[in-house]
Design a protein around this motif. Structure first.
Motif, PDB file in Angstrom:
ATOM      1  N   MET A  30       0.850  -1.177   0.000  1.00  0.00           N
ATOM      2  CA  MET A  30       0.000   0.000   0.000  1.00  0.00           C
ATOM      3  C   MET A  30       0.899   1.244   0.000  1.00  0.00           C
ATOM      4  O   MET A  30       1.841   1.337   0.773  1.00  0.00           O
ATOM      5  CB  MET A  30      -0.896  -0.025   1.243  1.00  0.00           C
ATOM      6  N   GLN A  31       0.614   2.187  -0.862  1.00  0.00           N
ATOM      7  CA  GLN A  31       1.368   3.437  -0.973  1.00  0.00           C
ATOM      8  C   GLN A  31       1.033   4.371   0.201  1.00  0.00           C
ATOM      9  O   GLN A  31      -0.035   4.271   0.803  1.00  0.00           O
ATOM     10  CB  GLN A  31       1.045   4.133  -2.296  1.00  0.00           C
ATOM     11  N   ALA A  79       0.155   7.509   0.271  1.00  0.00           N
ATOM     12  CA  ALA A  79      -1.081   8.275   0.051  1.00  0.00           C
ATOM     13  C   ALA A  79      -2.317   7.434   0.354  1.00  0.00           C
ATOM     14  O   ALA A  79      -3.294   7.939   0.919  1.00  0.00           O
ATOM     15  CB  ALA A  79      -1.130   8.800  -1.378  1.00  0.00           C
ATOM     16  N   GLU A  80      -2.276   6.165   0.016  1.00  0.00           N
ATOM     17  CA  GLU A  80      -3.407   5.266   0.300  1.00  0.00           C
ATOM     18  C   GLU A  80      -3.560   5.041   1.803  1.00  0.00           C
ATOM     19  O   GLU A  80      -4.680   5.061   2.337  1.00  0.00           O
ATOM     20  CB  GLU A  80      -3.203   3.908  -0.375  1.00  0.00           C
ATOM     21  N   ILE A  81      -2.430   4.832   2.485  1.00  0.00           N
ATOM     22  CA  ILE A  81      -2.464   4.622   3.934  1.00  0.00           C
ATOM     23  C   ILE A  81      -3.016   5.867   4.621  1.00  0.00           C
ATOM     24  O   ILE A  81      -3.886   5.792   5.488  1.00  0.00           O
ATOM     25  CB  ILE A  81      -1.054   4.289   4.471  1.00  0.00           C
ATOM     26  N   LYS A  82      -2.530   7.026   4.183  1.00  0.00           N
ATOM     27  CA  LYS A  82      -2.977   8.291   4.767  1.00  0.00           C
ATOM     28  C   LYS A  82      -4.474   8.498   4.552  1.00  0.00           C
ATOM     29  O   LYS A  82      -5.210   8.845   5.480  1.00  0.00           O
ATOM     30  CB  LYS A  82      -2.177   9.448   4.175  1.00  0.00           C
ATOM     31  N   ALA A  83      -4.934   8.271   3.344  1.00  0.00           N
ATOM     32  CA  ALA A  83      -6.359   8.459   3.034  1.00  0.00           C
ATOM     33  C   ALA A  83      -7.244   7.515   3.846  1.00  0.00           C
ATOM     34  O   ALA A  83      -8.331   7.890   4.279  1.00  0.00           O
ATOM     35  CB  ALA A  83      -6.595   8.260   1.541  1.00  0.00           C
ATOM     36  N   ARG A  84      -6.768   6.309   4.055  1.00  0.00           N
ATOM     37  CA  ARG A  84      -7.586   5.301   4.743  1.00  0.00           C
ATOM     38  C   ARG A  84      -7.608   5.482   6.259  1.00  0.00           C
ATOM     39  O   ARG A  84      -8.623   5.212   6.896  1.00  0.00           O
ATOM     40  CB  ARG A  84      -7.063   3.905   4.398  1.00  0.00           C
ATOM     41  N   PRO A 126       6.822   0.630   0.294  1.00  0.00           N
ATOM     42  CA  PRO A 126       5.400   0.464  -0.058  1.00  0.00           C
ATOM     43  C   PRO A 126       5.182  -0.556  -1.156  1.00  0.00           C
ATOM     44  O   PRO A 126       6.024  -0.882  -1.917  1.00  0.00           O
ATOM     45  CB  PRO A 126       4.972   1.856  -0.504  1.00  0.00           C
TER      46      PRO A 126
END
Length: 145
Positions: free
Chosen positions: A1-2, A4-9, A145
């Motif tokens: 998981m990138q 940005a994806e971790i942050k968004a989630r 990531p």
């Protein structure tokens, strides 16, 4: 998981909540352990008796991170805490602490890529009055990531 994806989630949502009754003995013990000598922090009979400003750092929730958070704790280290005091914590106070992930970011240093996770715990007194905000930075080394 990138990143940005971790942050968004995972950022911005409360994932843990605790309640704690603060007693004078715990305030005095913590103040003395910190080397404090001011009676305002060490003498419950003092008219302005209250917790030392870093007292909320001793309070932890039931979870360090949200469920299913993609981090390898064995590759992590504590990168420090910061405290913002909004109002004094006093003996007899019922404190509510709410944990959330405030930020996630990546940095590259001499040791390679690192993932920084900012765990924020907001503390409230009766009537939801803000008492303190504690940000704890957790770093995962060699983040890929």
């Amino acid at each position: 998981m990138q990143v940005a994806e971790i942050k968004a989630r995972f950022t911005g949502s409360v994932f843990d909540e605790i309640e704690l009754d603060v007693d004078a003995a715990s305030l005095v013990d913590f103040a003395l352990a910190c080397g404090e000598t001011d009676p305002k922090f060490t003498d419950p009979a003092h008219p302005d008796f209250q917790a030392v400003p870093n007292y909320p750092t001793r309070i932890h929730g039931t979870r360090q991170l949200p469920k299913d958070f993609p981090v390898e704790m064995q590759r992590c280290f504590d990168a420090g805490k910061s405290v913002v005091v909004h109002a004094p914590v006093r003996a007899g106070e019922q404190v509510t602490g709410r944990s959330e992930i405030a930020d996630i970011y990546e940095k590259t240093g001499r040791s390679g890529s690192m993932l920084f996770i900012v765990h924020r715990m907001n503390f409230y007194g009766r009537g939801n009055v803000p008492l303190a905000t504690v940000d704890w930075r957790l770093v995962q080394r060699e983040f890929n990531p």
